[in-house]
Design a protein around this motif. Structure first.
Motif, PDB file in Angstrom:
ATOM      1  N   GLN A 176      27.463 -21.662  22.902  1.00 24.35           N
ATOM      2  CA  GLN A 176      26.988 -22.922  23.450  1.00 24.35           C
ATOM      3  C   GLN A 176      26.285 -23.778  22.394  1.00 24.35           C
ATOM      4  O   GLN A 176      26.592 -24.933  22.239  1.00 24.35           O
ATOM      5  CB  GLN A 176      26.066 -22.648  24.651  1.00 24.35           C
ATOM      6  CG  GLN A 176      25.538 -23.887  25.347  1.00 24.35           C
ATOM      7  CD  GLN A 176      26.618 -24.730  25.999  1.00 24.35           C
ATOM      8  OE1 GLN A 176      27.751 -24.305  26.176  1.00 24.35           O
ATOM      9  NE2 GLN A 176      26.267 -25.959  26.340  1.00 24.35           N
ATOM     10  N   CYS A 177      25.335 -23.194  21.668  1.00 25.21           N
ATOM     11  CA  CYS A 177      24.561 -23.979  20.699  1.00 25.21           C
ATOM     12  C   CYS A 177      24.822 -23.566  19.259  1.00 25.21           C
ATOM     13  O   CYS A 177      24.375 -24.243  18.333  1.00 25.21           O
ATOM     14  CB  CYS A 177      23.066 -23.902  21.024  1.00 25.21           C
ATOM     15  SG  CYS A 177      22.370 -22.265  20.815  1.00 25.21           S
TER      16      CYS A 177
ATOM     17  N   CYS B  23      25.947 -17.884  19.327  1.00 30.06           N
ATOM     18  CA  CYS B  23      25.944 -18.463  20.664  1.00 30.06           C
ATOM     19  C   CYS B  23      27.073 -19.483  20.755  1.00 30.06           C
ATOM     20  O   CYS B  23      27.149 -20.400  19.942  1.00 30.06           O
ATOM     21  CB  CYS B  23      24.600 -19.127  20.947  1.00 30.06           C
ATOM     22  SG  CYS B  23      24.559 -20.002  22.529  1.00 30.06           S
TER      23      CYS B  23
ATOM     24  N   CYS C 274      22.897 -17.147  23.334  1.00 25.48           N
ATOM     25  CA  CYS C 274      21.507 -16.871  22.973  1.00 25.48           C
ATOM     26  C   CYS C 274      20.662 -16.660  24.228  1.00 25.48           C
ATOM     27  O   CYS C 274      19.593 -16.067  24.158  1.00 25.48           O
ATOM     28  CB  CYS C 274      20.945 -18.002  22.114  1.00 25.48           C
ATOM     29  SG  CYS C 274      20.794 -19.575  22.970  1.00 25.48           S
TER      30      CYS C 274
ATOM     31  N   VAL D 187      23.780 -20.927  17.535  1.00 18.73           N
ATOM     32  CA  VAL D 187      22.721 -20.194  16.837  1.00 18.73           C
ATOM     33  C   VAL D 187      23.145 -18.732  16.650  1.00 18.73           C
ATOM     34  O   VAL D 187      23.854 -18.181  17.493  1.00 18.73           O
ATOM     35  CB  VAL D 187      21.374 -20.335  17.594  1.00 18.73           C
ATOM     36  CG1 VAL D 187      21.302 -19.422  18.807  1.00 18.73           C
ATOM     37  CG2 VAL D 187      20.205 -20.044  16.662  1.00 18.73           C
TER      38      VAL D 187
ATOM     39  N   HIS E 239      22.505 -20.578  28.522  1.00 20.05           N
ATOM     40  CA  HIS E 239      23.619 -21.097  27.733  1.00 20.05           C
ATOM     41  C   HIS E 239      24.937 -20.470  28.162  1.00 20.05           C
ATOM     42  O   HIS E 239      25.968 -21.122  28.106  1.00 20.05           O
ATOM     43  CB  HIS E 239      23.360 -20.863  26.241  1.00 20.05           C
ATOM     44  CG  HIS E 239      22.529 -21.963  25.638  1.00 20.05           C
ATOM     45  ND1 HIS E 239      22.201 -22.000  24.314  1.00 20.05           N
ATOM     46  CD2 HIS E 239      21.962 -23.050  26.233  1.00 20.05           C
ATOM     47  CE1 HIS E 239      21.458 -23.094  24.094  1.00 20.05           C
ATOM     48  NE2 HIS E 239      21.298 -23.726  25.251  1.00 20.05           N
TER      49      HIS E 239
HETATM   50 ZN   LIG Z   1      22.543 -21.018  22.769  1.00 16.79          ZN
END
Ligand SMILES: [Zn+2]
Length: 75
Positions: A42-43, A40, A61, A45, A65
């Protein structure tokens, strides 16, 4: 000496038998293709590509996001 050679021979045969068994055990498993893991943006993961949103070079994810990332990059 002959006894030692026999021991080595038995060892080699046992090893080969064990190796072939390992291969069989693997092929007996239901053939599930190895899923491509994506990250992901954005985060960060990791998740299977089939569960991810987005595509190409940018995976997320969740749709949330994906939206957050694009909103952040617009500014
Ligand atoms: Zn994410």
């Amino acid at each position: 000496m002959a006894k030692l050679l026999l021991l080595i021979l038995v060892g080699v045969i046992a090893y080969k038998w064990w190796r072939s068994k390992q291969v069989d055990a693997r092929t007996d498993e239901p053939s599930r293709p190895v899923e491509n893991m994506v990250r992901c943006k954005q985060c960060g993961v990791y998740l299977p590509q089939s569960d991810a949103c987005g595509g190409g070079a940018a995976w997320f994810c969740s749709a949330e996001h994906e939206r957050e990332f694009h909103a952040k990059n617009k500014n």
